[in-house]
Design a protein around this motif. Structure first.
Motif, mmCIF file in Angstrom:
data_model
loop_
_atom_site.group_PDB
_atom_site.id
_atom_site.type_symbol
_atom_site.label_atom_id
_atom_site.label_comp_id
_atom_site.label_asym_id
_atom_site.label_seq_id
_atom_site.Cartn_x
_atom_site.Cartn_y
_atom_site.Cartn_z
ATOM 1 N N ILE A 8 35.418 0.837 96.032
ATOM 2 C CA ILE A 8 36.654 0.348 96.657
ATOM 3 C C ILE A 8 37.809 0.420 95.662
ATOM 4 C CG2 ILE A 8 37.799 -1.690 97.623
ATOM 5 C CD1 ILE A 8 34.973 -2.426 98.807
ATOM 6 N N ASN B 232 37.995 2.389 92.947
ATOM 7 C CA ASN B 232 38.316 3.798 92.702
ATOM 8 C C ASN B 232 39.134 4.389 93.842
ATOM 9 O OD1 ASN B 232 37.212 4.034 90.183
ATOM 10 N ND2 ASN B 232 35.243 4.822 90.890
ATOM 11 N N GLY B 233 38.805 3.983 95.056
ATOM 12 C CA GLY B 233 39.582 4.447 96.205
ATOM 13 C C GLY B 233 41.011 3.930 96.141
ATOM 14 N N PHE B 234 41.131 2.692 95.715
ATOM 15 C CA PHE B 234 42.447 2.049 95.623
ATOM 16 C C PHE B 234 43.371 2.805 94.658
ATOM 17 C CE2 PHE B 234 45.161 -1.128 93.478
ATOM 18 C CZ PHE B 234 45.869 -1.595 94.567
ATOM 19 N N GLU C 77 43.007 5.944 93.832
ATOM 20 C CA GLU C 77 42.889 7.384 94.045
ATOM 21 C C GLU C 77 44.234 8.118 94.042
ATOM 22 O OE1 GLU C 77 41.471 11.194 95.722
ATOM 23 O OE2 GLU C 77 43.131 9.941 96.404
#
Ligand SMILES: Nc1ncnc2c1ncn2[C@@H]1O[C@H](COP(=O)(O)OP(=O)(O)O)[C@@H](O)[C@H]1O
Ligand SMILES: [Mg+2]
Lengths: 255, 475
Positions: free
Chosen positions: B442, B444-446, B448
């Motif tokens: 989550i 890392n997605g944030f 990205e």
């Protein structure tokens, strides 16, 4: 030789924030079987499904659950998944910034380490996308971010196809799909649900069951399974509606 | 969870930081001055560097400004007011000469940069690299073909010696010593940093990188960087930094001036990974002339306190400024980061994207200013601040300021604070990820949108750093 019991639920009660929602459900699924759980909105189908998958807010206060002979209830959500349980969410979550491909790679790595399946990842992923008529561009989109309802449901089945569970609980995978999408998803379920595993289709319409014929149908009302029968029960229900059934049942139990 | 720092007030630093970056070398220095700051120190630095008169005067004047200027009244004033300027080493020269051959660099320094992967990166994908250790650049190399095209990439001291007229023309024009107390301090004692000049029309297709390493305890590192992209040229500069883990603070206070002439493009990428005993107080500002583009890509993972607000002055028509930043605040850390854009010319545009993650009591603040002068009509700006809190103990604040004096200006502003949602964690865990893996995915997605702007190698490195920071994030 008796059939292998893949899932065994005995007298399960589920509470949310201290309120009992599921009030004693029992269910046995043998390997290779597909069961449908039907019931009106609010009858507790998703609560049962979430509790089985280990959602921390859905507390199983009593009863036992075994997956392929193993106690499920002392396991975390992660461990339940690794043990072979899959929940197709009624409302799949959005994870911004995480691509479908990266997410699935992480999920497969979680169960196989860096083993052979991760090497085959690309190939299998392409196959399954094709099966579900999902465009290649899906792979690089963020998980459920801006997906239509139908796309989300297809992605749930794609995940199931990739993770190859022993038991899949598909919570209203049919809702929000038009008839073409429904056919594709149903076909995807038929093709990729493991042959010796089990499937629970949670739904409140019978239309999905035209494509996936269940071995058993269970009707849930107010946190209880009130009636169990063969595929014809779904058709009866469709004809008479839940109200008729509810009156019937309440007369039987004398409420 | 591993905790190897001896100073509990700094908080917990992942064991891996100590192992991978937090080690320190024995000091075998060519020159290490005394602690403290005064005109003698300034004189000594200037003398050792054999500087021209104007620079020596500049330093002395800057010191007077530093001594008379008050501390900034924002950010972490408690930490700022407790800095003991008498306890800092202002100038350490580790080697007598700079080298362009790793074999000539003292073994222990070479080993350090080896461990940090610097020579490796150089071989793989960089057009040039500068490795600064304490106050001086000890290693510098630069591709021949770029030299032939007239591109200049030097340490700042060599830049001053070899290109005095360019340096004199631009030095301290973007950030004068008066700008703030720490810019004044840097101006007085600066040493090292990079000097880059890209001639008109030249496209430097491979990134140029500088790596800054602090080794000594209570060190003050004051590098000074000046980048000039002449008309229609393009360049991407990357900086990275680390330091050993000590129990008392060191100070890093850089000044970075960036100038894009007409139609030029400059991207400046920072991966700041200081240990949690570094106060990182940096002034960065760029001037964008007509049709030019400036991009600050600013990642702040480490340090005890960072106060840094990369800035763009849009002075030419149709100039563009973009500031993309992430800040990660772990236990005991305060990231006071942000962005500034000043629109002077018409039809200029800017975009600010700021993302912060706070964990285990860490504090992240966004402090931003967008000013549109009356002369900057038809300009537009969009600002997006996104904060992610990992737990209840952590904090995030935003201090956005907007001053719009022009007509026909389009401003968009969005700010969000979110928590890692339990439902998201459950969704990912139900696919077999552990809680930590789910949370990391989550996070890392944030970030990205930031990571995808980095060269592949750095994106991988950043994700790894975040992974280290996230380890054992649940109580
Ligand atoms: N997270 C929750 N918090 C509070 N109540 C809930 C939650 N989830 C479900 N419920 C309640 O439990 C009951 C059953 O809901 P649900 O299991 O979603 O039914 P179904 O899936 O059959 O429509 C409803 O009354 C619903 O409001
Ligand atoms: Mg439901």
């Amino acid at each position: 030789m008796s059939k292998n019991k893949i899932l065994s639920i005995n007298n399960v009660h589920v509470e949310i924030e201290g309120k009992e929602i599921v009030k004693g459900v029992s269910l046995q699924i043998n390997s290779g079987e597909k069961h449908a759980i039907m019931g009106k909105n609010g009858s507790g189908k998703s609560s049962l499904a979430n509790a089985l998958a280990g959602h921390p807010n859905y507390e199983i206060t009593s009863g036992t659950v075994e997956l392929d002979g193993e106690n499920l209830l002392d396991k975390s959500a992660t461990e339940r998944s690794l043990a072979g349980l899959f929940l197709g969410f009624q409302y799949p979550l959005t994870i911004p910034g995480v691509t479908v491909a990266n997410f699935l790679r992480a999920a497969i790595k979680a169960r196989n380490g860096d083993g052979i399946d991760i090497k085959n990842f690309r190939k299998v992923f392409k196959e399954k996308m094709k099966l579900l008529k999902i465009e290649d561009s899906f792979a690089t989109r963020y998980l459920n971010d801006g997906f239509s309802g139908g796309e989300k449901k297809r992605l749930e089945i794609l995940q199931m196809a990739m993770l190859r569970p022993k038991l899949a609980i598909l919570d209203e995978t049919d809702s929000g799909l038009d008839i073409d999408a429904l056919k594709i998803v149903a076909n995807g379920i038929m093709e990729s649900a493991p042959k010796d595993g089990g499937v629970i289709l949670v739904t409140h319409y019978q239309r999905m069951l035209d494509y996936i014929k269940p071995d058993m149908v269970h009707i849930m009302i107010d946190g209880r399974i009130v009636k169990t029968g063969g595929a014809e029960l779904a058709l009866e229900l469709e004809a008479g509606g839940y109200d008729k059934l509810e009156t019937e049942v309440s007369q039987e139990v004398g409420v | 969870m591993g905790n190897i720092t001896t100073n509990k007030s700094i908080g917990t630093i992942g064991e891996d930081y100590a192992e991978k970056y937090g080690f320190h070398d024995p000091e075998e220095y060519f020159h290490k001055g005394a602690r403290g700051i005064n005109h003698e120190v300034v004189e000594m630095i200037s003398k050792m560097k054999k500087e021209p008169e104007w620079m020596r005067d500049f330093r002395h004047k800057a010191l007077d400004i530093f001594l008379s200027k008050p501390m900034p009244g924002w950010g972490d004033t408690e930490v700022l007011n407790n800095i003991d300027f008498d306890n800092i080493f202002y100038y350490i020269k580790p080697t007598e000469e700079q080298s362009d051959n790793w074999d000539d660099v003292p073994e222990y320094i070479k080993n350090t940069f080896d461990k940090l992967g610097v020579p490796d990166a150089e071989k793989k994908f960089l057009g040039g690299i500068s490795a600064q250790y304490e106050s001086e650049v000890v290693y510098h190399s630069f591709q021949e073909n770029l030299k032939k095209q007239g591109v200049v990439f030097l340490d700042m001291d060599s830049g001053l010696r070899e290109y005095p007229e360019i340096v004199k023309k631009y030095f301290a024009t973007v950030i004068p010593a008066m700008d703030n107390k720490f810019a004044a301090l840097n101006s007085a004692v600066w040493s090292g940093g990079s000097f880059i000049y890209v001639p008109p029309g030249v496209d430097v297709t491979v990134p140029l990188q500088a790596y800054f390493r602090i080794n000594a305890e209570n060190m003050g590192q004051f590098e000074r960087t000046l980048i000039i992209a002449d008309k229609g040229s393009r360049v991407h500069y990357i900086e990275g930094c680390t330091a050993p883990v000590y129990t008392t603070d060191s100070l890093h206070s850089a000044v970075v001036e960036v100038i894009a002439l007409d139609d030029a493009y400059i991207r400046y990428t920072t991966i700041q990974n200081w240990s949690n005993n570094i106060l990182n107080l940096v002034t960065k500002r760029a001037v964008a002339n007509k049709n030019s583009t400036i991009e600050w890509v600013d990642g702040n993972i480490g340090s005890r306190l960072t106060m840094k607000y990369p800035c763009v002055y849009l002075v030419g028509e149709h100039a563009k400024g973009e500031i993309l930043s992430i800040a990660f605040a772990g236990p005991g850390q305060h990231q006071d980061a942000g962005a500034k854009v000043i629109h002077f010319a018409p039809n200029t545009s800017s975009r600010i994207t700021s993302k912060s993650i706070s964990k285990a009591g860490g504090q992240a603040s966004y402090r931003g200013l967008v000013k549109v002068h009356a002369t900057a009509k038809n300009s537009k700006s969009s600002i997006e601040c996104d904060a992610l809190l990992i737990d209840e103990k952590s904090r995030s604040d935003t201090y956005p300021t907007m001053e719009i004096d022009a007509a026909n200006v389009k401003i968009e502003h969005e700010a969000r604070v979110s928590k890692v949602a339990e439902e998201q964690l459950f969704y990912l865990m139900s696919r077999g990820l552990s809680e930590d893996e789910a949370r990391l995915l989550i996070v890392n997605g944030f970030i990205e949108p930031f990571t995808k702007e980095l060269p592949m190698e750095y994106a991988v490195e950043l994700n790894r750093l975040i992974e280290l920071e996230m380890e054992g994030s649940v109580g």
